[in-house]
Design a protein around this motif. Structure first.
Motif, PDB file in Angstrom:
ATOM      1  N   ARG A   4      15.738  66.664 -70.402  1.00 55.96           N
ATOM      2  CA  ARG A   4      15.976  65.755 -69.275  1.00 55.96           C
ATOM      3  C   ARG A   4      15.175  64.467 -69.442  1.00 55.96           C
ATOM      4  N   TRP A  19      14.215  63.210 -72.326  1.00 58.60           N
ATOM      5  CA  TRP A  19      14.841  62.484 -73.432  1.00 58.60           C
ATOM      6  C   TRP A  19      16.100  61.753 -72.954  1.00 58.60           C
ATOM      7  N   ILE A  20      16.876  62.404 -72.097  1.00 62.05           N
ATOM      8  CA  ILE A  20      18.094  61.776 -71.584  1.00 62.05           C
ATOM      9  C   ILE A  20      17.742  60.512 -70.799  1.00 62.05           C
ATOM     10  N   ARG A  55      16.997  57.846 -73.291  1.00 68.40           N
ATOM     11  CA  ARG A  55      18.210  57.350 -73.953  1.00 68.40           C
ATOM     12  C   ARG A  55      19.032  56.443 -73.035  1.00 68.40           C
ATOM     13  N   ARG A  56      19.083  56.795 -71.761  1.00 57.70           N
ATOM     14  CA  ARG A  56      19.850  55.990 -70.818  1.00 57.70           C
ATOM     15  C   ARG A  56      19.203  54.636 -70.574  1.00 57.70           C
TER      16      ARG A  56
END
Length: 211
Positions: free
Chosen positions: A92, A94-95, A98-99
């Motif tokens: 979560r 990492w997401i 990335r976003r």
């Protein structure tokens, strides 16, 4: 019959405090919640962990943790569930990295994770770690007489819980006081990346440890 003061102090320092202060999943989760949600979120997460400690020690008093430690299948299931939860939290983070979308926050924008979510993360992180049960199961008997009653074990459970609360609140306050520094978008993005990586690595370590 109550346990002696010397026994209580020894248990507090040697087992509970040193165990809590050692780097691990609980430490990382409290730190991340303190950075993302501030002192209150860090404290809520720490209270969740302390509740988990109380549950484990009570489980030992009732013999449940002994069954967990004795059953390789149950131990492995709980261990893998805990590892999966740590990896989930890391992914979560990492997401979020990335976003992107990180920007410098003003003081009024420093909200972050809600208190119930922070509490739940701390509680589950501790309860889904069977190593905690094994840790207390191995050391608890050394601080109790051979004829110890359930009440005496519960006394140590209260000591363990109280010590955990004090330690995690202290950590949350220290980390939370640095939160303004992390209001910079690039700093928060870097920290999410670091914390996410630590959580995933800890999850993999928990899953791959033999015992």
């Amino acid at each position: 019959m109550v346990i002696s003061v010397a026994t209580a102090v020894s248990f507090l320092v040697v087992v509970v405090l040193l165990g809590a202060m050692s780097p691990g999943p609980d430490f990382v989760v409290v730190t991340r919640n303190s950075l993302s949600g501030g002192r209150k979120a860090g404290v809520a997460c720490g209270l969740g962990i302390a509740c988990g400690v109380f549950v484990w020690v009570v489980a030992i008093a009732l013999g449940v943790a002994g069954l967990l430690a004795a059953s390789a299948v149950v131990f492995t299931v709980v261990k893998l569930a805990g590892a999966a939860y740590l990896v989930y939290l890391g992914v979560r983070a990492w997401i979020s990295v990335r976003r992107g979308g990180y920007h410098d926050l003003q003081a009024t924008e420093l909200t972050g994770v809600s208190l119930p979510v922070a509490f739940r993360q701390g509680l589950l992180c501790n309860l889904l770690n069977p190593k905690v049960a094994v840790f207390f199961l191995a050391l608890l008997p050394q601080f109790l007489p051979s004829t110890a009653s359930t009440a005496q074990t519960l006394e140590l459970a209260v000591i363990a819980t109280f010590t955990s609360v004090v330690w995690w609140i202290t950590l949350a306050m220290v980390v939370g006081s640095l939160r303004r520094f992390f209001s910079a978008g690039r700093v928060r993005r870097a920290m999410d990346g670091v914390m996410g990586t630590l959580l995933v690595l800890l999850g993999i370590r928990v899953a791959t440890q033999v015992s």
